[in-house]
Design a protein around this motif. Structure first.
Motif, PDB file in Angstrom:
ATOM      1  N   THR A 191       0.755  -1.112  -0.185  1.00 46.59           N
ATOM      2  CA  THR A 191       0.183   0.059  -0.121  1.00 46.59           C
ATOM      3  C   THR A 191       0.888   1.075   0.094  1.00 46.59           C
ATOM      4  O   THR A 191       1.575   1.328   0.772  1.00 46.59           O
ATOM      5  CB  THR A 191      -0.846  -0.016   1.268  1.00 46.59           C
ATOM      6  OG1 THR A 191      -1.726  -1.051   1.258  1.00 46.59           O
ATOM      7  CG2 THR A 191      -1.910   1.338   1.191  1.00 46.59           C
ATOM      8  N   ASP A 213      -2.121   6.013   0.798  1.00 47.65           N
ATOM      9  CA  ASP A 213      -3.305   5.364   0.850  1.00 47.65           C
ATOM     10  C   ASP A 213      -3.480   4.326   2.238  1.00 47.65           C
ATOM     11  O   ASP A 213      -4.324   3.760   2.344  1.00 47.65           O
ATOM     12  CB  ASP A 213      -3.365   4.146  -0.261  1.00 47.65           C
ATOM     13  CG  ASP A 213      -3.578   4.998  -1.629  1.00 47.65           C
ATOM     14  OD1 ASP A 213      -4.048   6.284  -1.827  1.00 47.65           O
ATOM     15  OD2 ASP A 213      -3.230   4.369  -2.823  1.00 47.65           O
ATOM     16  N   SER A 260      -3.796   5.136   5.370  1.00 41.58           N
ATOM     17  CA  SER A 260      -4.945   5.632   6.218  1.00 41.58           C
ATOM     18  C   SER A 260      -6.285   5.274   5.852  1.00 41.58           C
ATOM     19  O   SER A 260      -7.152   4.367   6.330  1.00 41.58           O
ATOM     20  CB  SER A 260      -4.980   6.913   6.726  1.00 41.58           C
ATOM     21  OG  SER A 260      -5.295   7.736   5.538  1.00 41.58           O
ATOM     22  N   ARG A 261      -6.465   5.245   4.706  1.00 44.50           N
ATOM     23  CA  ARG A 261      -7.851   4.872   3.901  1.00 44.50           C
ATOM     24  C   ARG A 261      -7.743   3.333   3.805  1.00 44.50           C
ATOM     25  O   ARG A 261      -9.030   2.793   4.124  1.00 44.50           O
ATOM     26  CB  ARG A 261      -7.707   5.365   2.442  1.00 44.50           C
ATOM     27  CG  ARG A 261      -9.109   4.755   1.589  1.00 44.50           C
ATOM     28  CD  ARG A 261      -9.085   5.188   0.161  1.00 44.50           C
ATOM     29  NE  ARG A 261      -7.618   4.500  -0.589  1.00 44.50           N
ATOM     30  CZ  ARG A 261      -7.803   3.252  -0.919  1.00 44.50           C
ATOM     31  NH1 ARG A 261      -8.959   2.350  -0.568  1.00 44.50           N
ATOM     32  NH2 ARG A 261      -6.752   2.844  -1.409  1.00 44.50           N
ATOM     33  N   LYS A 262      -6.664   2.630   3.491  1.00 43.57           N
ATOM     34  CA  LYS A 262      -6.723   1.143   3.537  1.00 43.57           C
ATOM     35  C   LYS A 262      -7.109   0.687   4.988  1.00 43.57           C
ATOM     36  O   LYS A 262      -7.627  -0.139   5.227  1.00 43.57           O
ATOM     37  CB  LYS A 262      -5.560   0.685   3.153  1.00 43.57           C
ATOM     38  CG  LYS A 262      -5.230  -0.796   3.111  1.00 43.57           C
ATOM     39  CD  LYS A 262      -5.760  -1.546   1.820  1.00 43.57           C
ATOM     40  CE  LYS A 262      -5.198  -2.896   1.948  1.00 43.57           C
ATOM     41  NZ  LYS A 262      -5.325  -3.352   0.553  1.00 43.57           N
ATOM     42  N   SER A 263      -6.359   1.317   6.231  1.00 42.71           N
ATOM     43  CA  SER A 263      -6.919   0.974   7.505  1.00 42.71           C
ATOM     44  C   SER A 263      -8.229   1.167   7.697  1.00 42.71           C
ATOM     45  O   SER A 263      -8.620   0.377   8.646  1.00 42.71           O
ATOM     46  CB  SER A 263      -5.853   2.006   8.259  1.00 42.71           C
ATOM     47  OG  SER A 263      -4.559   1.571   8.173  1.00 42.71           O
ATOM     48  N   GLU A 264      -8.559   2.388   7.280  1.00 42.14           N
ATOM     49  CA  GLU A 264     -10.077   2.660   7.678  1.00 42.14           C
ATOM     50  C   GLU A 264     -11.003   1.456   6.988  1.00 42.14           C
ATOM     51  O   GLU A 264     -12.108   1.159   7.408  1.00 42.14           O
ATOM     52  CB  GLU A 264     -10.573   4.017   7.104  1.00 42.14           C
ATOM     53  CG  GLU A 264      -9.985   5.067   7.805  1.00 42.14           C
ATOM     54  CD  GLU A 264     -10.259   6.517   7.275  1.00 42.14           C
ATOM     55  OE1 GLU A 264     -10.949   6.477   6.377  1.00 42.14           O
ATOM     56  OE2 GLU A 264      -9.657   7.463   7.959  1.00 42.14           O
ATOM     57  N   GLU A 265     -10.680   1.125   5.847  1.00 44.42           N
ATOM     58  CA  GLU A 265     -11.588   0.049   5.076  1.00 44.42           C
ATOM     59  C   GLU A 265     -11.345  -1.331   5.766  1.00 44.42           C
ATOM     60  O   GLU A 265     -12.204  -2.012   6.156  1.00 44.42           O
ATOM     61  CB  GLU A 265     -11.036  -0.226   3.588  1.00 44.42           C
ATOM     62  CG  GLU A 265     -11.319   0.840   2.507  1.00 44.42           C
ATOM     63  CD  GLU A 265     -10.602   0.664   1.295  1.00 44.42           C
ATOM     64  OE1 GLU A 265     -10.083  -0.346   0.974  1.00 44.42           O
ATOM     65  OE2 GLU A 265     -10.743   1.352   0.524  1.00 44.42           O
TER      66      GLU A 265
END
Length: 189
Positions: free
Chosen positions: A146, A150, A152-157
């Motif tokens: 990653t 990206d 933080s977005r991946k962690s949120e997902e």
């Protein structure tokens, strides 16, 4: 029987064949029931043509939805293949240490064009950074990469997915009673 409609197109009209005797009994006077005025047959042909037009329009509409879905799936497939190529490229970058999932690594390029991963960030190097910094990447637990932008977005997902999975955990219990398998699902919250 073929009949010309108002647009001078020939439309095939199938009429029910007449039977003089059904099961040995005469039900209706065939000459009275099968004789249709010309206008009734034209109306019947128009209804058939209208039904054909609607059938064609419905099929075209459904096919256009499928075509849209195919385009969407093709785009998804392109993205998956591009991501797989990027992941493969990053896995083949030179590295002199064991990469651990969940860690962030920094990609550099020497003046010779040789790329390598380092555990040292450009900030840690400061002005003494000997090579061109290309970017930082987190190695995920599924061994995909990653980009740092990206993460933080991946962690949120992933957190949202975990929450959904946790909320829908179901324990299945089964027993046999009187020769019949009985299953009971109990939700755990």
């Amino acid at each position: 029987m073929e009949i010309s409609n108002t647009e001078n197109q020939k439309v095939a009209v199938n009429l029910v064949e007449t039977a003089q005797n059904f099961g040995g009994a005469r039900l209706v006077e065939c000459s009275q029931s099968s004789a249709k005025p010309h206008l009734d047959l034209v109306e019947l042909a128009q209804q058939i043509q209208t039904a054909d037009n609607f059938t064609k329009a419905n099929a075209c509409s459904k096919l256009s939805v499928i075509a849209e879905q195919v385009r969407f799936l093709q785009e998804q497939a392109r993205k998956v293949l591009e991501e797989a190529k990027n992941n493969s490229d990053l896995h083949h970058v030179a590295c002199n240490f064991r990469k651990i999932p969940g860690s962030v690594y920094y990609l550099y390029q020497r003046s010779s064009g040789h790329r390598y991963f380092s555990m040292i960030s450009p900030e840690e190097w400061g002005r003494s950074c000997p090579h061109n910094f290309l970017g930082s990447f987190k190695l995920e637990h599924d061994l995909s990469w990653t980009p740092s932008g990206d993460i933080s977005r991946k962690s949120e997902e992933m957190a949202a997915i975990e929450k959904i999975l946790h909320a829908s955990e179901v324990t299945s219990k089964s027993t046999v009673a009187n020769g019949v398998q009985i299953s009971i699902e109990v939700s755990e919250k």
